[in-house]
Design an enzyme around this catalytic site. Structure first.
Site, PDB file in Angstrom:
ATOM      1  CE  LYS A 263      -3.030   2.434   3.007  1.00 55.80           C
ATOM      2  NZ  LYS A 263      -4.966   2.326   3.539  1.00 55.80           N
ATOM      3  CE  LYS A 275      -7.465   8.421   8.374  1.00 56.18           C
ATOM      4  NZ  LYS A 275      -7.646   7.038   8.615  1.00 56.18           N
ATOM      5  CD  GLU A 347      -6.528   5.644   2.037  1.00 57.40           C
ATOM      6  OE1 GLU A 347      -8.156   5.337   2.807  1.00 57.40           O
ATOM      7  OE2 GLU A 347      -5.687   5.132   2.926  1.00 57.40           O
ATOM      8  NE  ARG A 349     -11.221  -0.578   2.693  1.00 64.55           N
ATOM      9  CZ  ARG A 349     -11.622  -1.742   3.613  1.00 64.55           C
ATOM     10  NH1 ARG A 349     -12.716  -2.212   3.976  1.00 64.55           N
ATOM     11  NH2 ARG A 349     -11.479  -1.151   5.090  1.00 64.55           N
TER      12      ARG A 349
HETATM   13  N1  BES Z   1      -4.500   4.597   6.397  1.00 64.38           N
HETATM   14  C1  BES Z   1      -6.043   3.450   7.354  1.00 64.38           C
HETATM   15  C2  BES Z   1      -5.598   3.017   7.684  1.00 64.38           C
HETATM   16  C3  BES Z   1      -4.739   3.012   9.550  1.00 64.38           C
HETATM   17  C4  BES Z   1      -5.733   3.130  10.331  1.00 64.38           C
HETATM   18  C5  BES Z   1      -3.269   2.944   9.393  1.00 64.38           C
HETATM   19  C6  BES Z   1      -4.559   3.780  12.332  1.00 64.38           C
HETATM   20  C7  BES Z   1      -2.740   3.113  11.014  1.00 64.38           C
HETATM   21  C8  BES Z   1      -3.388   3.492  11.853  1.00 64.38           C
HETATM   22  C9  BES Z   1      -6.573   3.330   6.557  1.00 64.38           C
HETATM   23  O1  BES Z   1      -6.783   4.279   5.429  1.00 64.38           O
HETATM   24  C10 BES Z   1      -8.875   4.076   7.028  1.00 64.38           C
HETATM   25  O2  BES Z   1      -8.508   5.077   7.044  1.00 64.38           O
HETATM   26  N2  BES Z   1      -8.967   2.809   7.414  1.00 64.38           N
HETATM   27  C11 BES Z   1     -10.705   2.631   7.937  1.00 64.38           C
HETATM   28  C12 BES Z   1     -11.446   2.390   7.456  1.00 64.38           C
HETATM   29  C13 BES Z   1     -13.289   2.548   7.526  1.00 64.38           C
HETATM   30  C14 BES Z   1     -13.069   4.029   7.009  1.00 64.38           C
HETATM   31  C15 BES Z   1     -13.918   1.088   6.972  1.00 64.38           C
HETATM   32  C16 BES Z   1     -10.849   3.197   9.630  1.00 64.38           C
HETATM   33  O3  BES Z   1      -9.577   1.631  10.000  1.00 64.38           O
HETATM   34  O4  BES Z   1     -10.954   3.745   9.729  1.00 64.38           O
HETATM   35 ZN    ZN Z   2      -5.214   4.381   4.627  1.00 63.23          ZN
HETATM   36 ZN    ZN Z   3      -8.082   5.678   5.020  1.00 64.20          ZN
END
Ligand code: BES
Ligand code: ZN
Ligand code: ZN
Length: 499
Positions: A263, A275, A347, A349
């Protein structure tokens, strides 16, 4: 760090510091230690006794050699209870000892470890990995850099019949740790430097240095390949996306073909589903999977494995803007599946969907492994010390668990059961990128990606918790960890051996 093999006995090994490892269970010490103690006039045993040195992991004690031995000082490091074959104890011991030696102002060290049941090759490799990883620093943006640096480390191996194996361990340790430090450096770079363009430039340098095949697909070429899921994420950013493809090919016909996919979100703001400030703070680390891939490819040319390895990174930022993808948008991935955007922050995935579909179509690998900081849910499930493993293929999963264990990297398999597939159904597209059901986010993310793997044996490492730490850890300071590099290298070596 200059590395060498010291073929003299510990008492005759030169260096500012002689490091000696000691387990906590009172077994008979190695004969070399008895000789060392004798040369020191019993000082070693006396000091350990008065300090009630127990050999607990990380415990340390040091004293002057008073000219009785070749090294200036002796530093004893505890290795914990004796568990035969425990390379991690040696790694951690070497790391802790090197940091202490550095604090003590030493520039050179000789390291003697014994009684760990390791082969001379694995022992030397573990010492070198510990020394390099344990003293890693990311200081390129600091005006005041510490003057204390360990410049050279010698691995002490006095038995002649072990020299060739120890030399090989030295070589591998330097490659394994060097590749991990490269991944750490890339992740520690801030996102204003680490753009997709910069990442592609670094990938090209690595390819050139190693004589690897290399190409970057620009936005227009990705559009031609119909990578709608990846380009949907990229459309909100001013930084152009770069789809990076590296190939290591052996001189002869490859016995196996593998794709390693990382990724590569160089900054994840969440997109229009922005976020929170806290949630965004560390999102420069969202390209840690990509960094792992580049670390692996730095190492590959020096290993000369008889397998073909493809490295793939769909690099982009995830930003909110007037051109950004909206919740509710529908995109079509390279394999033809349509995806409704339920949340622009899921994003990773989306970019991986196209990277996996591309890997399946273009590389036709026997197996695929992806590494991704994919979900906050895996951090909830497994914390900051354990990566999640999700796989469509039991043998591949079992192999990776063993490869991780050998690397000292914690990894735990989570199930890819069908139960939660239901939540990814959309009324208007083949799939949605977030589940309508609650919980199990790490599993849901992997279930989504599985639809793009074309049935090829596939394993997904969710490294959201392990790619970056807020606290110093046994093998490095807080910041990027370079997780996955040594596991994947172990896996490729084992695969080449089995092929
Ligand atoms: N990059 C984040 C995941 C992440 C979270 C990495 C904390 C490192 C530390 C990913 O792109 C993301 O934002 N995932 C969301 C998915 C959700 C919207 C289904 C998440 O995990 O909240
Ligand atoms: Zn991410
Ligand atoms: Zn994200």
């Amino acid at each position: 760090m200059k590395l060498s093999l010291e073929t003299r006995s510990p008492a005759d090994a030169r260096g500012d510091v002689l490091v000696v490892g000691r387990h906590s269970d009172p077994a008979r010490p190695a004969p070399e230690i008895a000789t060392l103690d004798k040369k020191l006039g019993g000082l070693l045993s006396a000091v350990l006794k008065t300090e009630r040195f127990e050999g607990k992991a990380g415990q340390m004690s040091h004293f002057h050699g008073e000219g009785r031995i070749a090294a200036g000082r002796v530093l004893v490091v505890g290795l914990g209870p004796r568990k035969p074959g425990d390379a991690e104890a040696v790694r951690r011991g070497a790391a802790a000892a090197m940091r202490r030696a550095r604090d003590l102002g030493a520039a050179s060290a000789a390291v003697f470890m014994a009684g760990d049941g390791l082969t001379p090759r694995r022992r030397a490799q573990a010492i070198v990995e510990g020394a390099i990883l344990g003293t890693y620093r990311f200081d390129r943006y600091l005006k005041e850099k510490s003057e204390k640096v360990i410049q050279s480390v010698a691995v002490v191996e006095s038995e002649r019949r072990n020299h060739a194996a120890a030399r090989e361990g030295l070589r591998l340790g330097e490659i394994w740790a060097g590749a991990t430090c490269l991944a750490r450096d890339l992740v520690n770079e801030p996102a204003n430097v680490m753009t997709p363009t910069y990442l592609a430039g670094r990938a090209e340098e690595i390819a050139k240095a190693g004589g690897l095949e290399f190409k970057v697909l620009e936005r227009a070429e990705c559009a031609k390949l119909a990578m709608g899921a990846y380009l949907g994420v990229a459309q909100g950013s001013q930084e152009p996306p770069k789809f990076i493809h590296l190939i290591y090919a052996p001189g002869r016909r490859p016995r196996k073909r593998v794709a390693v996919i990382g990724k590569g979100i160089t900054f994840d703001s969440g997109g229009l589903d922005l976020k929170t400030a806290d949630g965004m703070l560390r999102m420069k680390d969202d390209m840690a999977g990509a960094a792992t891939v580049l670390g692996v490819f730095q190492a590959l040319p020096r290993l000369k494995l008889p397998i073909e390895v493809h490295g793939l990174i769909a690099a982009t930022e995830n930003m909110p803007s007037g051109t950004a993808q909206r919740p509710g948008d529908i995109v079509r991935a390279m394999n033809g599946l349509t995806i409704e955007i339920g949340n622009t922050d899921a994003e990773g995935r989306l970019t991986l969907a196209d990277a996996l579909a591309y890997a399946a179509q273009e590389a036709k690998p026997d197996e695929m492994i992806d590494l991704a900081t994919l979900t906050g849910a895996v951090v909830t499930a497994l914390g900051q010390g354990i990566s999640g493993l999700l796989a469509s293929h039991d043998r591949l999963a079992a192999q990776l668990l063993a490869d991780a264990e050998a690397a000292g990297e914690r990894m735990w398999r989570l199930p890819l059961f069908e139960e939660y597939k239901e939540g990814l159904k959309s009324d208007v597209a083949d799939l949605t990128n977030v589940s309508s059901q609650r919980g199990a986010g790490a599993i849901v993310g992997a279930l989504f990606m599985r639809d793009f793997t074309a049935g090829i044996p596939w394993a997904h490492l969710d490294i959201a918790g392990t790619a970056f730490t807020e606290r110093d850890h046994p093998l490095g300071p807080k910041g990027a960890t370079g997780v996955g590099v040594r596991t994947v290298l172990n896996h490729l070596v084992a695969l080449a051996g089995r092929a």
